[in-house]
Design a protein around this motif. Sequence first.
Motif, PDB file in Angstrom:
ATOM      1  N   GLU A  48       0.812  -1.218   0.000  1.00 18.12           N
ATOM      2  CA  GLU A  48       0.000   0.000   0.000  1.00 18.12           C
ATOM      3  C   GLU A  48       0.848   1.271   0.000  1.00 18.12           C
ATOM      4  OE1 GLU A  48      -2.564  -0.240   3.383  1.00 18.12           O
ATOM      5  OE2 GLU A  48      -3.654  -1.998   2.641  1.00 18.12           O
ATOM      6  N   GLU A  49       2.043   1.209   0.620  1.00 23.78           N
ATOM      7  CA  GLU A  49       2.915   2.383   0.773  1.00 23.78           C
ATOM      8  C   GLU A  49       2.160   3.572   1.365  1.00 23.78           C
ATOM      9  OE1 GLU A  49       5.091   3.306  -2.776  1.00 23.78           O
ATOM     10  OE2 GLU A  49       6.509   1.675  -2.408  1.00 23.78           O
ATOM     11  N   SER A  50       1.276   3.277   2.316  1.00 23.49           N
ATOM     12  CA  SER A  50       0.491   4.335   2.953  1.00 23.49           C
ATOM     13  C   SER A  50       1.131   4.845   4.236  1.00 23.49           C
ATOM     14  CB  SER A  50      -0.913   3.821   3.276  1.00 23.49           C
ATOM     15  OG  SER A  50      -0.853   2.685   4.133  1.00 23.49           O
ATOM     16  N   CYS A  51       2.116   4.098   4.748  1.00 26.02           N
ATOM     17  CA  CYS A  51       2.789   4.501   5.978  1.00 26.02           C
ATOM     18  C   CYS A  51       4.118   3.780   6.078  1.00 26.02           C
ATOM     19  CB  CYS A  51       1.920   4.194   7.198  1.00 26.02           C
ATOM     20  SG  CYS A  51       1.753   2.421   7.569  1.00 26.02           S
ATOM     21  N   SER A 109       8.075   5.516   2.754  1.00 21.13           N
ATOM     22  CA  SER A 109       6.798   4.800   2.848  1.00 21.13           C
ATOM     23  C   SER A 109       6.981   3.320   2.525  1.00 21.13           C
ATOM     24  CB  SER A 109       5.775   5.411   1.891  1.00 21.13           C
ATOM     25  OG  SER A 109       5.432   6.720   2.312  1.00 21.13           O
ATOM     26  N   GLY A 155       2.718  10.197   8.227  1.00 22.65           N
ATOM     27  CA  GLY A 155       2.381   8.804   7.971  1.00 22.65           C
ATOM     28  C   GLY A 155       3.302   7.775   8.585  1.00 22.65           C
TER      29      GLY A 155
END
Length: 248
Positions: A48-51, A109, A155
């Motif tokens: 996802e590379e969201s955090c 991320s 994030g």
Amino acid sequence: MSDQARTGPLPSLSDFDPEAVLGARAYGRRLRAAQVELLGLQTRMRSEESCSLVAVFEGVDAAGKGGAIRRLTGRLDPRGLRVYPIGPPGVEEARRPYLWRFHVRMPPSGRITIFDRSWYGRVLVERVEGLATRSAWERAYDEIVAFERSYTAGGVAIIKFWLQVTPREQLRRFEERAADPLKSYKLTDDDWRNRARWDDYQAAAEEMLGRTHSEEAPWLVVSANSKHHARVQVAEAVAARLRRRLGG
């Protein structure tokens, strides 16, 4: 006192339970379950590379930071993971602002970074040993809070561990290291000097916990007289932190 968001009671060294133990069977079962979950969460985070995730390890000498880190990371994908053992700054690092060497090590991320010792050295060893002036280590509290806030807002999930053992257990581990040729390198004159200033380090740690704990970058006091208990507590806490950051 920091104005970071608080939730529940502040962590304290009084949270340490010297009697907390975990049997071998429960240890194996719970550690494996946490490692399996962590690998799944890491895979999801990378996809996802969201955090990203940062885990900070501090604590008294010989409290088992290295062993806890090895169990935390041992089943993770090494391509998405970095572990940084932190010592005194090098020549170039000493010329830079205090937090510079940590900025350049923060993860992008989808990645995980582990700090074995950290930016808290300024309010711990540098404070106690007189390596930083009072104005410098007092100022560091605001700098640290702002540093962590900037990354959590961007994030990064941060979790911070203080590993605690009793003085008696620390002495036992020191003597065990001294007698083992494969472990003696871990025991230094600094360790003995720090032990002689036990009360000073405990007071500095207590103030650090109170002034830098927040909902976004929480501290957890780990009861580490039992290495099995400490390792499972760390692995399960990191899994819970990452699960929460990923939304379940």
